[in-house]
Design a protein around this motif. Structure first.
Motif, mmCIF file in Angstrom:
data_model
loop_
_atom_site.group_PDB
_atom_site.id
_atom_site.type_symbol
_atom_site.label_atom_id
_atom_site.label_comp_id
_atom_site.label_asym_id
_atom_site.label_seq_id
_atom_site.Cartn_x
_atom_site.Cartn_y
_atom_site.Cartn_z
ATOM 1 N N GLU A 129 37.875 7.975 74.633
ATOM 2 C CA GLU A 129 37.324 8.597 75.824
ATOM 3 C C GLU A 129 38.008 8.017 76.972
ATOM 4 O O GLU A 129 38.097 8.584 78.046
ATOM 5 N N ARG A 130 38.286 6.588 76.941
ATOM 6 C CA ARG A 130 38.992 6.019 78.189
ATOM 7 C C ARG A 130 40.386 6.553 78.368
ATOM 8 O O ARG A 130 40.848 6.793 79.645
ATOM 9 N N ASN A 131 40.980 7.061 77.418
ATOM 10 C CA ASN A 131 42.278 7.717 77.415
ATOM 11 C C ASN A 131 42.202 9.013 77.965
ATOM 12 O O ASN A 131 43.478 9.545 78.303
ATOM 13 N N ARG A 132 41.240 9.484 78.158
ATOM 14 C CA ARG A 132 40.943 11.050 78.517
ATOM 15 C C ARG A 132 41.247 10.794 80.135
ATOM 16 O O ARG A 132 41.134 12.056 80.655
ATOM 17 N N GLY A 133 41.265 9.941 80.828
ATOM 18 C CA GLY A 133 41.607 9.803 82.168
ATOM 19 C C GLY A 133 40.312 9.911 83.102
ATOM 20 O O GLY A 133 40.316 10.239 84.245
ATOM 21 N N TRP A 134 39.213 9.493 82.454
ATOM 22 C CA TRP A 134 37.873 9.458 83.321
ATOM 23 C C TRP A 134 37.846 8.464 84.613
ATOM 24 O O TRP A 134 37.362 8.520 85.700
#
Length: 214
Positions: A208-213
């Protein structure tokens, strides 16, 4: 991030206070090593936990322990040159500069060979250290039985999946820490999808962090 495990934490601390060794079992990625690291942080004033990869040969195990035990700034060259019997004797008898109780954590225990059992027995006879053995799930049953016998007095702790409430607390902590735009419903969904399995929970947060939030 560390959540839950209060009962396991308290039980392990009580056992070590009584001078008992500990055998941890549980599936890969369930959080056995991180649980002991958490306990090490909580009890650092009284105990020094020394982690060693017990999948290594006994000679390497002794060398790694001795490098942890020797004072900072001292040369480790002499350790590399010693024979196994000399290393084993020194591991059992070295003068420890740290006055805290030393607890040797035998991590990644996948097989208990005769040589490793002999080393363990040798160190136990000196009554200088307490031990926490972290057994892999594929450790043969006969090896696990022998390990428990060698470590007596010892307790068994089976590390299980987290309760859903503690899993939700983990994802809520991740939401705050990394400023992730999850709703409460998202947190609940992710918690249930992870199966309350710590390695899966960690992987979910990383994904989820790597999704660019942020």
């Amino acid at each position: 991030m560390f959540v839950g495990r209060e009962k396991d934490t308290a039980r392990i601390i009580r056992a070590l206070e009584r001078g008992q060794n500990v055998v941890l079992t549980g599936i890969h990625g369930i959080g056995k090593t991180i649980l002991i690291k958490h306990i090490a942080a909580l009890t650092e004033k009284n105990w020094r936990f020394v982690f060693v990869d017990f999948s290594l040969a006994p000679t390497q195990v002794c060398r790694r322990l001795l490098k942890e035990f020797i004072s900072a700034g001292r040369s480790t060259g002499e350790i590399e040159a010693r024979t196994y019997k000399s290393l084993r004797y020194l591991t059992a008898n070295i003068a420890l500069k740290d006055s805290r109780q030393h607890i040797i954590v035998l991590d990644n225990l996948a097989r208990l060979t005769a040589a490793k059992a002999s080393l363990l027995r040798y160190l136990i006879l000196e009554k200088r250290y307490l031990f926490v053995a972290i057994a892999e799930t594929f450790l043969p049953a006969r090896d696990l039985f022998r390990l428990r016998a060698e470590l007596l007095p010892a307790i068994d702790v089976v590390v299980k999946r987290l309760p859903i409430e503690e899993t939700i607390a983990f994802f809520n902590d991740a939401r705050r820490r990394y400023k992730l735009p999850w709703t409460d419903a998202d947190v609940r969904m992710l918690s249930e999808a992870s199966g309350c399995y710590p390695l899966g929970m960690k992987d979910t947060v990383s994904r989820e962090r790597n999704r660019g939030w942020t």
